[in-house]
Motif scaffolding. Sequence first.
Motif, mmCIF file in Angstrom:
data_model
loop_
_atom_site.group_PDB
_atom_site.id
_atom_site.type_symbol
_atom_site.label_atom_id
_atom_site.label_comp_id
_atom_site.label_asym_id
_atom_site.label_seq_id
_atom_site.Cartn_x
_atom_site.Cartn_y
_atom_site.Cartn_z
ATOM 1 N N GLN A 13 -2.956 -10.960 -0.773
ATOM 2 C CA GLN A 13 -3.366 -9.983 0.231
ATOM 3 C C GLN A 13 -4.846 -10.066 0.593
ATOM 4 O OE1 GLN A 13 -1.283 -7.928 1.778
ATOM 5 N NE2 GLN A 13 0.527 -8.481 0.573
ATOM 6 N N GLU A 21 5.187 -5.328 -2.929
ATOM 7 C CA GLU A 21 4.998 -4.158 -2.077
ATOM 8 C C GLU A 21 3.823 -3.289 -2.543
ATOM 9 O OE1 GLU A 21 9.069 -5.679 -1.641
ATOM 10 O OE2 GLU A 21 7.859 -5.111 -3.415
ATOM 11 N N ALA A 47 -3.332 -2.265 2.605
ATOM 12 C CA ALA A 47 -3.296 -1.497 3.849
ATOM 13 C C ALA A 47 -4.220 -0.278 3.798
ATOM 14 C CB ALA A 47 -1.870 -1.051 4.148
ATOM 15 N N ARG A 91 -10.028 -6.846 3.851
ATOM 16 C CA ARG A 91 -9.261 -7.681 2.918
ATOM 17 C C ARG A 91 -10.071 -8.905 2.492
ATOM 18 N NH1 ARG A 91 -2.817 -7.318 4.085
ATOM 19 N NH2 ARG A 91 -2.770 -5.201 4.911
ATOM 20 N N ALA A 116 0.684 -4.971 -1.122
ATOM 21 C CA ALA A 116 0.655 -4.828 0.331
ATOM 22 C C ALA A 116 0.228 -3.418 0.713
ATOM 23 C CB ALA A 116 2.026 -5.160 0.917
ATOM 24 N N TRP A 117 0.735 -2.414 0.009
ATOM 25 C CA TRP A 117 0.359 -1.035 0.303
ATOM 26 C C TRP A 117 -1.118 -0.805 -0.004
ATOM 27 C CZ3 TRP A 117 -1.561 3.128 -2.450
ATOM 28 C CH2 TRP A 117 -1.560 4.355 -1.761
#
Length: 248
Positions: free
Chosen positions: A56, A24, A31, A36, A27-28
């Motif tokens: 990611q 997580e 974002a 990417r 992923a954060w």
Amino acid sequence: MTFKDHFSAHSSLYRSARPRYAPELFAWLAAQAPGRDLAWDAGCGNGQASIGLAAQFAQVIATDPSAAQIAQAEAAPNIDYRVEPAEASSLADASADLVTVAQALHWFDLDAFHAEVRRVLRPGGIVAQWSYADCAVTPAVDAVKQHLYVDLLDSYWAPERRLVESGYATLAFPFERIDAPPFELVAHWDLAAFLAYLRSWSATQRYLQANGEDPVAMLADAFAQAWGDADDVRPVRWSLALRVGRCG
């Protein structure tokens, strides 16, 4: 460029004994990034964060000045490991969407590194720096661990360890801050795995070299009594001190 090398001599133990970061977190971070395509993991050690970034980003360049650490790094098709200092990388100008430093910033020449971050990040790119210090298991285990950390090892920690304990609060961060949610680092270990982690501490290794005795072994009985059944798997938790910013 010389560097403070506290882990090359036990790089294999470091790889096997250190906790992994939660997916997580990456992923954060992804974002928040403007793209990417490329992430740079500076001071990557043997790749604990690099692997998370690889899920990611299309490409990850992971650098560390320790060839021994890089030799132990976990391979992935989209990770390019390079033996080079964080202050003078081989990345192209304005090439990275994200720069991360996981549990390594306290070893860097901060001004030189931040200049390198500004060179390497594309406009709007993100820099994330984090550390983790003390862990918690149970009150009984924590008491024995604290005896090791403070009473036996206090004089064997490098001065930079205090920066980790403060969560880098006193270090300059010349980027536009981004508020980050809290992230926790959790490992699920039996007693042997927990003791291996304690042995991966730089201060533990320095004590062993100076005195010819393993300080973790000295407390093995106390740890065993506090843990209970050695095969019981317990959660071991650390809080991440995370600071994130955007490069204008």
